[in-house]
Design an enzyme around this catalytic site. Structure first.
Site, PDB file in Angstrom:
ATOM      1  N   MET A   1       0.840  -1.195   0.000  1.00 11.13           N
ATOM      2  CA  MET A   1       0.000   0.000   0.000  1.00 11.13           C
ATOM      3  C   MET A   1       0.873   1.241   0.000  1.00 11.13           C
ATOM      4  SD  MET A   1      -2.864   1.476  -0.060  1.00 11.13           S
ATOM      5  CE  MET A   1      -3.164   3.244   0.042  1.00 11.13           C
TER       6      MET A   1
ATOM      7  N   HIS B   1       6.414  -0.412  -7.991  1.00 12.05           N
ATOM      8  CA  HIS B   1       5.016  -0.001  -8.150  1.00 12.05           C
ATOM      9  C   HIS B   1       4.636   1.015  -7.071  1.00 12.05           C
ATOM     10  CE1 HIS B   1       0.639  -0.988  -9.072  1.00 12.05           C
ATOM     11  NE2 HIS B   1       0.537  -0.436  -7.868  1.00 12.05           N
ATOM     12  N   GLU B   2       4.945   0.691  -5.815  1.00 13.31           N
ATOM     13  CA  GLU B   2       4.590   1.606  -4.725  1.00 13.31           C
ATOM     14  C   GLU B   2       5.385   2.894  -4.793  1.00 13.31           C
ATOM     15  OE1 GLU B   2       1.938   0.684  -3.225  1.00 13.31           O
ATOM     16  OE2 GLU B   2       2.081  -1.271  -4.188  1.00 13.31           O
TER      17      GLU B   2
ATOM     18  N   HIS C   1       3.856   5.246  -7.162  1.00 11.75           N
ATOM     19  CA  HIS C   1       2.658   5.869  -6.580  1.00 11.75           C
ATOM     20  C   HIS C   1       2.978   7.158  -5.826  1.00 11.75           C
ATOM     21  CE1 HIS C   1      -0.782   3.449  -7.423  1.00 11.75           C
ATOM     22  NE2 HIS C   1      -0.333   2.345  -6.834  1.00 11.75           N
TER      23      HIS C   1
END
Length: 862
Positions: A273, A305-306, A309
């Site tokens: 997350m 990926h994180e 973000h």
């Protein structure tokens, strides 16, 4: 409307009424094992005289004070809302509450380490669970600054979005445990769902890097103390530093936050997350045993990926959940690009094609498929929308867009987007405006076809030749499904491959490549006319387009005979994908696909592709082979997998994956004997270590095969009393092949809500791990009878786990139950209620429909 729902219309109305300046959140996690104290002060502007509500999920609200006025909690608090009437132009709201810890991985999750009884907390707020920790206007477009103050045991570590301050001890000699207060500096402007609080006696290892603007950015890697010996911090930070350099250069914007912590936390539902500056990861990414290289690569992609973000999602955030894909698709595309270009996993696009695209194609053929830009009416819609469309199809389409407009033009548009919208909220149109300005292309038609229409098209070559084998005509035909009759433009490559003999070695080498735009039902390819026909023609070579492909008969024959002869991994993976699509679509008999895998998997060099193929092999044997041939085909396949494991290079990734696959497929007495000897150490494969996690897998296989009992499980958990051991033991107990064990497992998973999320997940896997499917028959009706209760009383993730994991797919062809009819009857009874639940069951039903069609193909053509 469910008590904790929020509609898009309500969110729009609230955003029109108010703007939030800041939250000052004070938490005390020393008050007991079930609840914690939460005090929130919110300052916001509003339309004078207006009424609205703030969100909070809490067992007790002690006080509510609005602009100095005390409001009665009994009157203004209900369900998940505190009503606020008579707002001023400038407002201050204070809410004091006792909020509840969860064991579901949502809100503030509380975990007790079975190794040392230490307590660990972490927050998980996406989609709408920050309201379980503090009072908040819970929607992504009401951004604000956040100041967190946390009281916790003095020996703990506390992490939030801002750098961790020095704790101040609390002077209280009467307290059973010494405590301290951590007062964090205000964050930049953020959406509430990317804020975070993580607390406990976490082990921390530190590093740093220099950002492109010259700042020193502190780096932290944290995990539970009992896992610290397995934490490979150097590898994690190497990937992190490579990602920082890659993204800061591509985005032309320095990292937007003050520090970057990566925390591996227990019982986490997702992979990770993107909390701003405090990313949480699934704890299984701390490897205590040898794992396939595919898992190591997956961790690298997840780390990147994180990190992506931090810019696309945290710095710039979608206005409402319709544009969730703006976050997830971009992060998925950018992380794969960074993995391929900035790490040692240079074939990351092969992994993406095999793993992510296959997920996207599957999701896009379900009755519930939706446009990439989804119609998210409320929170219930978005909860089930973290799917293959939002992530994998969106990333695939972004890759197609890059091919369409050009790489430099695409990233120039992205840079403009960040510059224009930093710390703000956006919609799809905001991104397209910047991409159009940078590329000079009008993207409205492209967006309408690719982002606002659902479904996947199919491309196949039409080739004619003369008697000498020279191509006289070549066209690409595009077909759309009846449900979504939309043909799309594709920028793609067509590759021609020939068989080359070189000193006794056979290779499939590309001898021609043509790149072109394909549009409409038929696209002529004149550049291939007049050439000798290649032995294998691959439409969508290099995997630039998002479309299913078919091989013409000659190409399919060449691929089948020489699949292991490709000199590159990506074209071989595209052939695998075509064969898999044909199997799922009932065009290739399941047993033919099984033979194709078993004959060629030994030649596969990409760990992720091996992982996917072994999963597809298992699915085919369980669902797509005609039921009357299933047991024989499964036994023969397991024998062959064991042969391949024995022949694999000592200590290799393939050896490990094949042994794991064999243990999961061992059903005959002789095969279970081999598993028992492996587990006991009587059979030794050179280079293979039976480490802790592999030992659990072998034991669970023995349990399912009736060769080990509950006592053996208890002995194993005594030797491995860790959280991972507890999860493995739960799976093993649920796999015991007796009616009594299945009943006990069912009761713990479905009828009792005390089971934590991580134990539920592994219990479901053990429950459905059966050699005799008769054990599952009593649970068909019980499954359908329990669905509404489960969906309305469990957290979203646990509800989805039960609905999807316990659906009786394996009984699709059982003569004593009609799973389709039973599903249809339940859906008729549900009507339009609980649309999220209905969607999942409709998806389950479609899997059975597809399985029955594939079994018929295997029965008649195999």
């Amino acid at each position: 409307m469910p008590a904790e729902n929020l509609t898009r219309d309500e969110a729009r109305e609230r955003a029109a009424l108010l703007a939030v300046d800041l939250y000052d959140v004070t938490l005390d996690v020393t008050t007991g094992p079930t609840t914690f104290a939460s005090t929130t002060v919110v300052r916001f502007t509003a339309t004078e005289g207006a009424s609205t509500f703030i969100d909070l999920v809490a067992p007790t609200v002690r006080s509510v004070t609005l602009n100095g006025r005390d409001l009665d909690p009994a009157e203004v608090f209900a369900d998940s809302r505190i009503r606020l009437d008579g707002l001023a132009a400038q407002n201050e709201l204070r809410v004091e509450a006792d909020c509840a810890y969860t064991h579901t991985g949502e809100g503030l999750h509380r975990f007790v380490d079975p190794v040392d009884d230490q307590v660990y907390l972490y927050s998980q707020f996406e989609v709408a669970d920050s309201r379980r920790v503090f009072a908040v206007f819970e929607q992504p477009d009401l951004k604000a600054t956040f100041t967190f103050t946390v009281t916790a045991p003095e020996h703990w570590t506390v992490v939030s979005n801002s750098p961790t301050p020095d704790p101040v001890p609390v002077a209280d000699d009467s307290a059973p445990v010494a405590s301290a207060v951590w007062s964090f500096a205000p964050t930049p402007v953020l959406s509430s769902y990317v804020t975070a609080v993580v607390a406990g006696p976490y082990h921390r290892e530190s590093g740093e890097l220099t950002s492109s603007d010259g700042r020193t950015v502190p780096l932290g890697v944290l995990c539970r103390r009992s896992l610290a010996e397995h934490l490979d911090t150097d590898a994690i930070l190497d990937i992190t530093r490579a990602g920082f350099a890659f993204f800061e250069e591509r985005f032309d914007r320095p990292y937007p936050f003050a520090k970057y912590d990566q925390l591996f936390v227990p019982e986490f539902n997702a992979g990770a997350m993107e909390n701003a500056g405090a990313v949480t990861f699934r704890e299984s990414y701390v490897f205590r045993s040898k794992v396939p290289e595919a898992t190591v690569e997956r961790r690298a992609v997840t780390i990147l990926h994180e990190l992506a973000h931090m810019w696309f999602g945290d710095l710039v955030t979608m206005r409402w959940w319709d544009d969730l894909w703006l976050n997830e698709s971009f992060a998925e595309y950018a992380s794969t690009l960074a993995t391929a270009e900035a790490t040692r996993w240079t074939t990351a696009w092969t992994t993406f094609s095999s793993l992510e695209k296959s997920w996207a194609y599957r999701q896009d053929q379900l009755p519930s498929t939706h446009p990439i830009v989804a119609d998210i009416r409320d929170l219930a819609d978005v909860e089930v929308n973290f799917d293959g469309i939002t992530y994998a199809k969106g990333a695939s389409v972004l890759r197609q867009l890059v091919a369409w407009v050009g790489t430099e033009q695409f990233f120039a548009g992205v840079r403009r987007y960040f510059a224009q919208h930093a710390y703000g909220n956006t919609t799809l149109r905001d991104l397209l405006v910047e991409l159009e300005a940078a590329s000079g292309r009008d993207l409205s038609a492209w967006s309408g076809l690719w982002l606002e229409q659902a479904g996947v098209t199919l491309l196949r070559p039409e080739i004619t030749t003369d008697d000498d084998g020279v191509v006289t005509g070549f066209a690409v035909l595009q077909e759309a499904p009846d449900e979504h009759p939309v043909l799309r433009p594709h920028r793609l490559a067509i590759g021609g491959y020939d068989v080359v003999q070189d000193g006794g070695t056979t290779r499939l080498e590309r001898t021609v490549r043509v790149e072109l735009d394909v549009d409409g039902a038929r696209t002529e390819v004149p550049d291939l006319v007049g050439r000798p026909r290649p032995a294998l023609v691959l439409v969508n070579d290099d995997d630039l387009a998002y479309a299913k492909i078919r091989l013409d008969p000659q190409s399919l024959a060449t691929a089948t005979a020489h699949l292991g002869s490709f000199t590159a991994s990506l074209p071989r993976t595209l052939v695998w994908a075509a064969a898999w699509d044909m199997t799922r679509d009932g065009e290739l008999p399941g047993r033919d696909f099984v033979e194709l895998v078993l004959a060629n998997i030994a030649h596969e060099t990409d760990s992720s592709v091996v992982l996917v193929l072994l999963r597809q092999l298992a699915t085919t044997l369980e669902l797509y082979v005609a039921d009357e041939h299933r047991l024989a085909a499964s036994a023969a396949a397991a024998d062959r997998v064991w042969e391949l494991a024995q022949a694999a290079p000592a200590g290799s990734d393939a050896q490990l994956q094949l042994v794991k696959a064999f243990s999961g497929r061992a059903t005959t007495a002789e095969q279970v004997d081999v598993v028992a000897r492996l587990h006991a150490g009587d059979v030794v494969l050179p280079g293979l270590t039976i480490d802790t996690d592999l030992r659990w897998e072998l034991l669970t296989a023995l349990v399912a095969g009736g060769r080990a009992d509950a006592a053996a499980i208890e002995d194993a958990i005594a030797a491995d009393p860790t959280a991972t051991g507890q999860r493995a033991a739960a799976a093993a107990r649920a796999a015991i092949p007796t009616a009594e064990a299945k009943a006990a497992a069912w009761a713990s998973m479905v009828e009792d809500d005390a089971l934590p999320n991580a134990l539920l997940e592994t219990s479901i896997g053990g429950f459905t791990f059966v050699h005799d499917r008769e054990l599952l028959l009593p649970y068909v009706d019980r499954y359908f009878d329990s669905l509404e209760h489960v969906w309305t009383t469990r957290g979203n993730d646990m509800g989805q786990d039960i609905v999807q994991g316990l659906y009786p797919s394996d009984l699709a062809a059982h003569p004593d139950v009609d799973v389709l009819a039973r599903t249809d009857a339940w859906l008729d009874g549900l009507g339009d209620r609980l649309p999220g639940l209905r969607r999942l069951v409709v998806e389950n039903r479609d899997g059975v429909r597809r399985a029955l069609a594939a079994q018929e193909c295997d029965r008649t053509q195999g």
